[in-house]
Design a protein around this motif. Structure first.
Motif, PDB file in Angstrom:
ATOM      1  N   ASP A  40      -2.945   2.359  -8.038  1.00 42.47           N
ATOM      2  CA  ASP A  40      -3.905   3.602  -7.325  1.00 42.47           C
ATOM      3  C   ASP A  40      -5.058   3.985  -8.317  1.00 42.47           C
ATOM      4  O   ASP A  40      -6.134   3.846  -7.779  1.00 42.47           O
ATOM      5  N   ALA A  41      -4.867   4.275  -9.388  1.00 38.99           N
ATOM      6  CA  ALA A  41      -5.865   4.659 -10.357  1.00 38.99           C
ATOM      7  C   ALA A  41      -6.949   3.743 -10.719  1.00 38.99           C
ATOM      8  O   ALA A  41      -8.057   3.923 -10.644  1.00 38.99           O
ATOM      9  N   CYS A  42      -6.498   2.390 -10.673  1.00 38.55           N
ATOM     10  CA  CYS A  42      -7.126   1.372 -10.939  1.00 38.55           C
ATOM     11  C   CYS A  42      -8.060   1.218  -9.858  1.00 38.55           C
ATOM     12  O   CYS A  42      -9.515   0.701  -9.988  1.00 38.55           O
ATOM     13  N   SER A  43      -7.725   1.452  -8.622  1.00 36.76           N
ATOM     14  CA  SER A  43      -8.615   1.136  -7.494  1.00 36.76           C
ATOM     15  C   SER A  43      -9.812   2.322  -7.608  1.00 36.76           C
ATOM     16  O   SER A  43     -10.804   2.093  -6.893  1.00 36.76           O
ATOM     17  N   ALA A  44      -9.656   3.375  -8.253  1.00 38.34           N
ATOM     18  CA  ALA A  44     -10.590   4.427  -8.570  1.00 38.34           C
ATOM     19  C   ALA A  44     -11.608   3.971  -9.647  1.00 38.34           C
ATOM     20  O   ALA A  44     -12.756   4.637  -9.712  1.00 38.34           O
ATOM     21  N   GLU A  45     -11.579   3.092 -10.386  1.00 36.44           N
ATOM     22  CA  GLU A  45     -12.208   2.848 -11.407  1.00 36.44           C
ATOM     23  C   GLU A  45     -13.327   2.259 -10.979  1.00 36.44           C
ATOM     24  O   GLU A  45     -13.571   1.527  -9.722  1.00 36.44           O
ATOM     25  N   GLN A  46     -14.525   2.226 -11.694  1.00 36.98           N
ATOM     26  CA  GLN A  46     -15.747   1.748 -11.326  1.00 36.98           C
ATOM     27  C   GLN A  46     -15.912   0.225 -11.609  1.00 36.98           C
ATOM     28  O   GLN A  46     -16.630  -0.546 -10.788  1.00 36.98           O
ATOM     29  N   MET A  47     -15.231  -0.295 -12.354  1.00 36.31           N
ATOM     30  CA  MET A  47     -15.090  -1.568 -12.745  1.00 36.31           C
ATOM     31  C   MET A  47     -14.374  -2.507 -11.739  1.00 36.31           C
ATOM     32  O   MET A  47     -13.491  -1.926 -11.222  1.00 36.31           O
ATOM     33  N   ASP A  48     -14.425  -3.731 -11.870  1.00 33.63           N
ATOM     34  CA  ASP A  48     -13.471  -4.578 -11.111  1.00 33.63           C
ATOM     35  C   ASP A  48     -12.145  -4.647 -11.775  1.00 33.63           C
ATOM     36  O   ASP A  48     -11.946  -5.050 -13.107  1.00 33.63           O
ATOM     37  N   MET A  49     -11.064  -4.107 -11.175  1.00 37.20           N
ATOM     38  CA  MET A  49      -9.739  -3.992 -11.739  1.00 37.20           C
ATOM     39  C   MET A  49      -8.808  -4.591 -10.756  1.00 37.20           C
ATOM     40  O   MET A  49      -7.483  -4.443 -10.983  1.00 37.20           O
ATOM     41  N   SER A  50      -9.071  -5.477 -10.028  1.00 33.56           N
ATOM     42  CA  SER A  50      -8.389  -6.034  -9.000  1.00 33.56           C
ATOM     43  C   SER A  50      -7.256  -6.822  -9.518  1.00 33.56           C
ATOM     44  O   SER A  50      -6.202  -6.875  -8.953  1.00 33.56           O
ATOM     45  N   GLU A  51      -7.372  -7.857 -10.870  1.00 30.78           N
ATOM     46  CA  GLU A  51      -6.218  -8.294 -11.531  1.00 30.78           C
ATOM     47  C   GLU A  51      -5.333  -7.496 -11.976  1.00 30.78           C
ATOM     48  O   GLU A  51      -4.105  -7.606 -11.719  1.00 30.78           O
ATOM     49  N   CYS A  52      -5.569  -6.308 -12.612  1.00 30.12           N
ATOM     50  CA  CYS A  52      -4.685  -5.197 -12.899  1.00 30.12           C
ATOM     51  C   CYS A  52      -3.882  -4.849 -11.868  1.00 30.12           C
ATOM     52  O   CYS A  52      -2.785  -4.538 -11.896  1.00 30.12           O
ATOM     53  N   ILE A  53      -4.754  -4.267 -10.714  1.00 31.21           N
ATOM     54  CA  ILE A  53      -4.243  -3.977  -9.471  1.00 31.21           C
ATOM     55  C   ILE A  53      -2.966  -4.733  -8.949  1.00 31.21           C
ATOM     56  O   ILE A  53      -1.768  -4.339  -8.999  1.00 31.21           O
ATOM     57  N   ARG A  54      -3.287  -6.000  -8.941  1.00 27.68           N
ATOM     58  CA  ARG A  54      -2.260  -6.810  -8.413  1.00 27.68           C
ATOM     59  C   ARG A  54      -0.916  -7.095  -9.421  1.00 27.68           C
ATOM     60  O   ARG A  54      -0.016  -7.118  -8.978  1.00 27.68           O
ATOM     61  N   LYS A  55      -1.132  -7.008 -10.517  1.00 31.53           N
ATOM     62  CA  LYS A  55      -0.026  -7.300 -11.514  1.00 31.53           C
ATOM     63  C   LYS A  55       0.686  -5.997 -11.663  1.00 31.53           C
ATOM     64  O   LYS A  55       1.793  -5.851 -11.689  1.00 31.53           O
TER      65      LYS A  55
END
Length: 134
Positions: A40-55
Motif C-alpha cells: 500500500d505504501a509503495c502505491s503512494a510512492e511517486q516512482m513506479d513501484m509495481s514490481e515491489c507491490i506485486r512481490k
C-alpha cells in the motif's frame, strides 16, 4: 494473547508442540500484515513501484496462508504445511530482495520482516523433517 499458546493448547497437540513451527506461524502473521502495508505504501510512492507491490502482495498472501493452515492442528496436514512453508521461504526471499532495492523506511521494514519470516520457516521445515525421521 499468543497464537503460539493457542496452538500449544490444542487438544491434539499435546507433547507434539513444535516451537519452531509456532514461531513461523506468528511471524508469518506479522509478515503478511507488513507486506500488505508495504504494498500500500509503495502505491503512494511517486516512482513506479509495481514490481515491489506485486512481490509484497504475493508474499502477504502466502504468509497469510501459512499462518492460517499451520495454526490448524486437527489431523495435522503436514504435507500441505511443509509445502506452504517452502513457498513462504521462496516468497519471503524474493520480497526481501526486491524491498532491499528501495531506499524508503517501509521497504526496509518489510525486508527485515521477510528475512525473519524466511529464517523461521526454514527452521520450522527442518524441525518437521527431523521429527518425521524420529
Amino acid at each position: 494473547m499468543s497464537i503460539k499458546e493457542m496452538i500449544r493448547e490444542h487438544p491434539q497437540v499435546g507433547d507434539d508442540y513444535n516451537e519452531d513451527l509456532g514461531e513461523a506461524v506468528k511471524h508469518a502473521m506479522y509478515c503478511a500484515a507488513i507486506c500488505n502495508s508495504c504494498a500500500d505504501a509503495c502505491s503512494a510512492e511517486q516512482m513506479d513501484m509495481s514490481e515491489c507491490i506485486r512481490k509484497c502482495m504475493d508474499c502477504a498472501d502466502i504468509c497469510q496462508a501459512v499462518s492460517r493452515v499451520a495454526a490448524r492442528r486437527t489431523a495435522g496436514n503436514t504435507v500441505v504445511i511443509k509445502s506452504l512453508l517452502e513457498a513462504c521461504v521462496i516468497a519471503c526471499k524474493i520480497c526481501a530482495e526486491e524491498c532491499a532495492k528501495h531506499d524508503n523506511a517501509h521497504c526496509k521494514r518489510c525486508e527485515k520482516m521477510c528475512r525473519e519470516c524466511f529464517e523461521d520457516c526454514v527452521k520450522a521445515l527442518q524441525g518437521m523433517q527431523e521429527a518425521a525421521l524420529s
